[in-house]
Each structure stands twice: as C-alpha cells, then as structure tokens.
Design a protein around this motif. Structure first.
Motif, PDB file in Angstrom:
ATOM      1  N   TYR A  37      61.486  29.849  76.057  1.00 50.34           N
ATOM      2  CA  TYR A  37      62.442  30.182  77.031  1.00 50.34           C
ATOM      3  C   TYR A  37      61.484  28.871  78.359  1.00 50.34           C
ATOM      4  O   TYR A  37      60.478  29.072  78.749  1.00 50.34           O
ATOM      5  CB  TYR A  37      61.523  31.342  77.840  1.00 50.34           C
ATOM      6  N   ASP A  38      62.255  28.494  79.068  1.00 53.60           N
ATOM      7  CA  ASP A  38      61.949  27.819  79.717  1.00 53.60           C
ATOM      8  C   ASP A  38      61.175  27.735  81.357  1.00 53.60           C
ATOM      9  O   ASP A  38      60.381  27.242  81.217  1.00 53.60           O
ATOM     10  CB  ASP A  38      62.450  27.099  80.372  1.00 53.60           C
ATOM     11  N   SER A  39      61.073  29.366  81.420  1.00 48.73           N
ATOM     12  CA  SER A  39      60.527  30.211  82.643  1.00 48.73           C
ATOM     13  C   SER A  39      60.217  31.072  81.626  1.00 48.73           C
ATOM     14  O   SER A  39      60.805  31.912  80.929  1.00 48.73           O
ATOM     15  CB  SER A  39      60.525  29.592  83.779  1.00 48.73           C
ATOM     16  N   THR A  42      63.241  33.041  83.659  1.00 44.70           N
ATOM     17  CA  THR A  42      64.059  33.132  82.157  1.00 44.70           C
ATOM     18  C   THR A  42      64.422  33.923  81.868  1.00 44.70           C
ATOM     19  O   THR A  42      65.369  35.720  81.668  1.00 44.70           O
ATOM     20  CB  THR A  42      64.372  31.795  81.824  1.00 44.70           C
ATOM     21  N   LEU A  43      63.208  34.455  80.727  1.00 40.86           N
ATOM     22  CA  LEU A  43      62.280  36.212  79.768  1.00 40.86           C
ATOM     23  C   LEU A  43      62.756  36.934  80.699  1.00 40.86           C
ATOM     24  O   LEU A  43      63.813  38.037  80.701  1.00 40.86           O
ATOM     25  CB  LEU A  43      61.694  35.666  79.444  1.00 40.86           C
ATOM     26  N   GLU A  46      66.684  38.154  81.191  1.00 39.73           N
ATOM     27  CA  GLU A  46      67.180  38.123  79.486  1.00 39.73           C
ATOM     28  C   GLU A  46      67.003  40.002  80.203  1.00 39.73           C
ATOM     29  O   GLU A  46      67.990  40.978  79.570  1.00 39.73           O
ATOM     30  CB  GLU A  46      67.316  37.571  78.787  1.00 39.73           C
ATOM     31  N   ASP A 238      74.657  34.244  77.387  1.00 35.67           N
ATOM     32  CA  ASP A 238      73.600  33.375  77.269  1.00 35.67           C
ATOM     33  C   ASP A 238      73.070  34.072  78.608  1.00 35.67           C
ATOM     34  O   ASP A 238      73.449  33.600  79.826  1.00 35.67           O
ATOM     35  CB  ASP A 238      74.538  32.253  77.646  1.00 35.67           C
ATOM     36  N   SER A 240      70.519  32.776  79.781  1.00 36.02           N
ATOM     37  CA  SER A 240      69.569  31.491  80.529  1.00 36.02           C
ATOM     38  C   SER A 240      70.226  30.989  81.455  1.00 36.02           C
ATOM     39  O   SER A 240      70.673  30.731  82.653  1.00 36.02           O
ATOM     40  CB  SER A 240      68.931  30.374  79.282  1.00 36.02           C
ATOM     41  N   TYR A 241      72.587  30.964  80.972  1.00 34.75           N
ATOM     42  CA  TYR A 241      73.098  30.515  82.219  1.00 34.75           C
ATOM     43  C   TYR A 241      73.369  31.398  82.936  1.00 34.75           C
ATOM     44  O   TYR A 241      73.082  31.031  84.536  1.00 34.75           O
ATOM     45  CB  TYR A 241      74.218  30.686  81.297  1.00 34.75           C
ATOM     46  N   ALA A 243      70.853  33.879  84.318  1.00 35.90           N
ATOM     47  CA  ALA A 243      69.719  33.782  85.055  1.00 35.90           C
ATOM     48  C   ALA A 243      69.964  32.765  86.362  1.00 35.90           C
ATOM     49  O   ALA A 243      69.371  33.156  86.972  1.00 35.90           O
ATOM     50  CB  ALA A 243      68.387  33.437  84.164  1.00 35.90           C
TER      51      ALA A 243
END
Length: 267
Positions: A37-39, A42-43, A46, A238, A240-241, A243
């Motif tokens: 995860y980039d952050s 984001t987690l 999800e 997706d 992350s998208y 988010a």
C-alpha cells in the motif's frame, strides 16, 4: 504480509478499526503473500469499502429482489430501461446514485441473476464509500449486467481463493450441470464474515460454502460424477483507485511514523 511505505510494522490504536476491519487486516498481515500500500489511508479505505460490500450484500439479501435469468429480468422503469439481453440501462436524466439505491428500497420491482446481483452489491458499496457526486460522474452511462461487462468496477483478478477475504467475489463452478437449467452451471457469491457467502441464485441468501455446493449438485446431469466446487479465481474492485474519490468529510485517524513503525489512532 502488509507493507506500507516500505514497512510492515503498523500499530492501530484502540477503536481505530472495527472488529471486521481488524479481522481482514490480520488475515492479510499473516499471509505469506505481500500486499503493498502506498499509504495507511489507502489501506483504511480498502478495509472500510470491504465492510460496505458486506453490508450491501446483507441489504440486497433482505430487499425482496427476485431471482430470474437474463430473459426474464425485471427493473423499475422509473430508473432503468431494460434491453433485449436483460441489461439495465440508466434512464436519461436519472442520477446513478438514485437508481442504485432504488434497487435496495424497491426490491420487489426487480429480478435478475446472480452475476448482476454481485454487480449491484459492488456499485452500492462504491457509492457508500466515495463522494456521491463523483459516483454520479463516474457512472453517468451506467449499464448493469454481469461483472465482466462493467469496466467501471475496475475489477482485479486473483487466483488463490484461500487468500480471499470479506468483500471478495468468488465463483462456484458446476461442470456437469443440467443443460435444461443453464443457471445451474455456477454461482457468483460475495465472501462474508465467518467464511459464509452471499449468493442471489436459488434463494441462497447468506449461507455456507457447503450449502452452495449441495444445491448446485442437485442440478447436475443424471449419472454425473464430478461435484460442483469453489474455483481458485476470485475478483475484487481496485480499492486503491476508488480511494482517490473517497468522501473527504470522513473522520480520518491520526497517523505518525516513528522510525520503522507507523502508529494509527482514532481522533
């Protein structure tokens, strides 16, 4: 294992995650697979959206929506036009969020099969997770059918169902189904809590995987020897998208990085 910004050392304060969110997080954290995860944000998105997929599944199971094959699909004409193939096309001038919500509030005006039920659940979960105005913009041409025909869902394919967690879409295949009952070839389901699943076909509602297999096996050709089974492949949006479009009014936790550790606590 979950890796965020290069570290797997994350500590959540009391009350930061719901019980279900923590269960999902822990399953991914102990997995031999690596989830990057980039952050933290984001987690967290999800985890939240996965709970909304579960809640939307519960809501659709109680909505009164009927099961029907594509030829006999039914919808509320105030919100949708129905095509010859049983697809639901959003009416001109109707807000996508209103049309999706109508399925849940006026369920007895609708009838569709299991793959469309999955699509409806996912759209409702997305709606509850992102800014509603952005949902309308993203889905101005909304067309409901099976999930292979809904690119707006931004689905990602996975191949090891043991790794699936709440909110993922699984598929049961019935390889020797009775051709006279074409919908008996399989069942699309949403993975719920406690390893249960939500399936719209056959009036499953929320049931165990064993029940789904047992019912599908009742629709095999005479003399068949191969049981229905849960396939390896599963899909999910997706996260992350989506988010990127989450509602900014949501109360976000305090996040601090100290050395290799990331600390997250409720405001």
């Amino acid at each position: 294992m979950i890796v965020i910004e290069g570290t797997s050392k994350v500590a959540f304060g009391e009350g930061t995650l719901s019980e279900l969110e923590r269960t999902i997080y822990q399953k991914k954290q102990i997995s031999p697979f690596e989830y990057r995860y980039d952050s933290v944000d984001t987690l967290l998105f999800e985890l939240y959206m996965r709970t909304q997929i579960m809640e939307s599944s519960r809501a659709l199971s109680k909505s009164g929506v009927y099961f029907a094959d594509f030829k006999h699909s039914m919808c509320n004409p105030a919100y949708w036009d129905i095509t010859d193939q049983g697809r639901f096309q959003l009416k001109s001038g109707v807000a996508p969020q209103d049309a999706i919500r109508d399925i849940f509030t006026n369920g007895t005006s609708y009838a569709f099969e299991c793959s469309m039920a999955v699509v409806v659940v996912l759209y409702k979960a997305i709606l509850e997770s992102i800014d509603p105005e952005k949902f309308d913009i993203m889905n101005s041409d909304l067309l409901l059918f099976d999930y292979d025909s809904n690119s707006n869902l931004h689905l990602i394919n996975r191949t090891v169902h043991e790794e699936a967690v709440t909110g993922d879409v699984l598929y049961f295949l019935n390889p020797e189904f009775e051709p006279k009952i074409p919908w008996g070839k399989g069942e699309n389901v949403i993975l719920m809590e406690n390893d249960l699943v939500y399936g719209h076909g056959y009036g499953f509602g929320i049931a165990s995987k064993e029940v789904v297999i047992k019912v599908l096996n009742n629709h095999r050709i005479p003399g068949s020897t191969q049981s229905a089974y849960l396939t390896e492949q599963y899909v999910h949006p997706d996260f992350s998208y989506f988010a990127l479009f989450q509602c900014r009014s949501r109360n976000k936790p305090i996040i601090a990085k100290v050395g290799e550790w990331i600390y997250v606590r409720k405001r």
